[in-house]
Design a protein around this motif. Structure first.
Motif, PDB file in Angstrom:
ATOM      1  N   HIS A  10      69.271  33.305 -29.597  1.00  0.00           N
ATOM      2  CA  HIS A  10      70.703  33.043 -29.428  1.00  0.00           C
ATOM      3  C   HIS A  10      71.376  33.255 -30.783  1.00  0.00           C
ATOM      4  O   HIS A  10      70.702  33.314 -31.813  1.00  0.00           O
ATOM      5  N   PRO A  11      72.704  33.363 -30.813  1.00  0.00           N
ATOM      6  CA  PRO A  11      73.388  33.652 -32.085  1.00  0.00           C
ATOM      7  C   PRO A  11      73.079  32.672 -33.211  1.00  0.00           C
ATOM      8  O   PRO A  11      72.948  33.077 -34.365  1.00  0.00           O
ATOM      9  N   ASP A  12      72.926  31.385 -32.888  1.00  0.00           N
ATOM     10  CA  ASP A  12      72.734  30.403 -33.959  1.00  0.00           C
ATOM     11  C   ASP A  12      71.370  29.730 -33.966  1.00  0.00           C
ATOM     12  O   ASP A  12      71.087  28.920 -34.837  1.00  0.00           O
ATOM     13  N   HIS A  13      70.520  30.050 -32.998  1.00  0.00           N
ATOM     14  CA  HIS A  13      69.187  29.463 -32.968  1.00  0.00           C
ATOM     15  C   HIS A  13      68.249  30.319 -32.120  1.00  0.00           C
ATOM     16  O   HIS A  13      68.697  31.170 -31.359  1.00  0.00           O
ATOM     17  N   ALA A  41      63.135  34.183 -35.281  1.00  0.00           N
ATOM     18  CA  ALA A  41      64.191  33.279 -35.744  1.00  0.00           C
ATOM     19  C   ALA A  41      65.060  33.926 -36.817  1.00  0.00           C
ATOM     20  O   ALA A  41      66.272  33.742 -36.826  1.00  0.00           O
ATOM     21  N   ASP A  42      64.453  34.667 -37.730  1.00  0.00           N
ATOM     22  CA  ASP A  42      65.186  35.447 -38.722  1.00  0.00           C
ATOM     23  C   ASP A  42      66.400  34.715 -39.290  1.00  0.00           C
ATOM     24  O   ASP A  42      67.544  35.138 -39.115  1.00  0.00           O
ATOM     25  N   GLY A  43      66.168  33.587 -39.932  1.00  0.00           N
ATOM     26  CA  GLY A  43      67.259  32.850 -40.568  1.00  0.00           C
ATOM     27  C   GLY A  43      67.911  31.813 -39.680  1.00  0.00           C
ATOM     28  O   GLY A  43      68.798  31.096 -40.122  1.00  0.00           O
ATOM     29  N   ARG A  44      67.506  31.724 -38.434  1.00  0.00           N
ATOM     30  CA  ARG A  44      68.071  30.736 -37.513  1.00  0.00           C
ATOM     31  C   ARG A  44      67.165  29.498 -37.479  1.00  0.00           C
ATOM     32  O   ARG A  44      66.000  29.558 -37.820  1.00  0.00           O
ATOM     33  N   ARG A  74      61.910  27.458 -45.719  1.00  0.00           N
ATOM     34  CA  ARG A  74      63.000  28.443 -45.590  1.00  0.00           C
ATOM     35  C   ARG A  74      64.370  27.761 -45.462  1.00  0.00           C
ATOM     36  O   ARG A  74      65.348  28.410 -45.131  1.00  0.00           O
ATOM     37  N   ARG A  75      64.377  26.448 -45.711  1.00  0.00           N
ATOM     38  CA  ARG A  75      65.604  25.642 -45.588  1.00  0.00           C
ATOM     39  C   ARG A  75      66.165  25.656 -44.167  1.00  0.00           C
ATOM     40  O   ARG A  75      67.366  25.699 -43.960  1.00  0.00           O
ATOM     41  N   ARG A  76      65.266  25.617 -43.217  1.00  0.00           N
ATOM     42  CA  ARG A  76      65.600  25.526 -41.800  1.00  0.00           C
ATOM     43  C   ARG A  76      64.808  24.368 -41.231  1.00  0.00           C
ATOM     44  O   ARG A  76      63.948  23.797 -41.894  1.00  0.00           O
ATOM     45  N   ARG A  77      65.085  24.040 -39.962  1.00  0.00           N
ATOM     46  CA  ARG A  77      64.342  22.950 -39.309  1.00  0.00           C
ATOM     47  C   ARG A  77      63.922  23.355 -37.917  1.00  0.00           C
ATOM     48  O   ARG A  77      64.515  24.229 -37.302  1.00  0.00           O
TER      49      ARG A  77
END
Length: 116
Positions: A10-13, A41-44, A74-77
């Motif tokens: 999805h756009p944000d996750h 995920a590529d940054g999401r 990667r500063r994600r969760r």
């Protein structure tokens, strides 16, 4: 013992819907599905929908912890969605309730149909 996963971007996750049992026998399948989801995920953030989980033990939860550690670097969760009472009890029994952030019920997460 079975495990079925569906990953959607999805756009944000990135959403990984998990159905079945997450235990010592299916942990390798979950680990592979999470690895694939992390690539997509590529940054999401990664959201794992546990609505379809019938059982989870510490062996089945280990891949979730590993994925969260990768995302944290990667500063994600890794977020959990649909932690219904039964899933909450299972997470409490393996002392992971509160470890993962949980999406509030007010946050709408597109889910795949189980069809299972």
């Amino acid at each position: 013992m079975h495990l079925h996963t569906v990953c959607t971007v999805h756009p944000d996750h990135t959403l990984l819907s998990v159905h079945g049992e997450a235990d010592v026998f299916t942990a390798p399948l979950l680990r592979q599905a999470l690895g694939d989801a992390l690539e997509q995920a590529d940054g999401r953030h990664l959201v794992v929908d546990l609505c379809g989980i019938d059982f989870i033990d510490s062996s089945g939860a280990q891949p979730l912890i590993e994925a969260d550690q990768i995302l944290h670097a990667r500063r994600r969760r890794l977020w959990l969605a649909c932690p219904h009472i039964r899933t909450g009890r299972m997470l409490r029994s393996i002392r992971l309730m509160g470890y993962f952030p949980v999406l509030p019920d007010a946050v709408s997460v597109p889910r795949c149909g189980t069809g299972i």
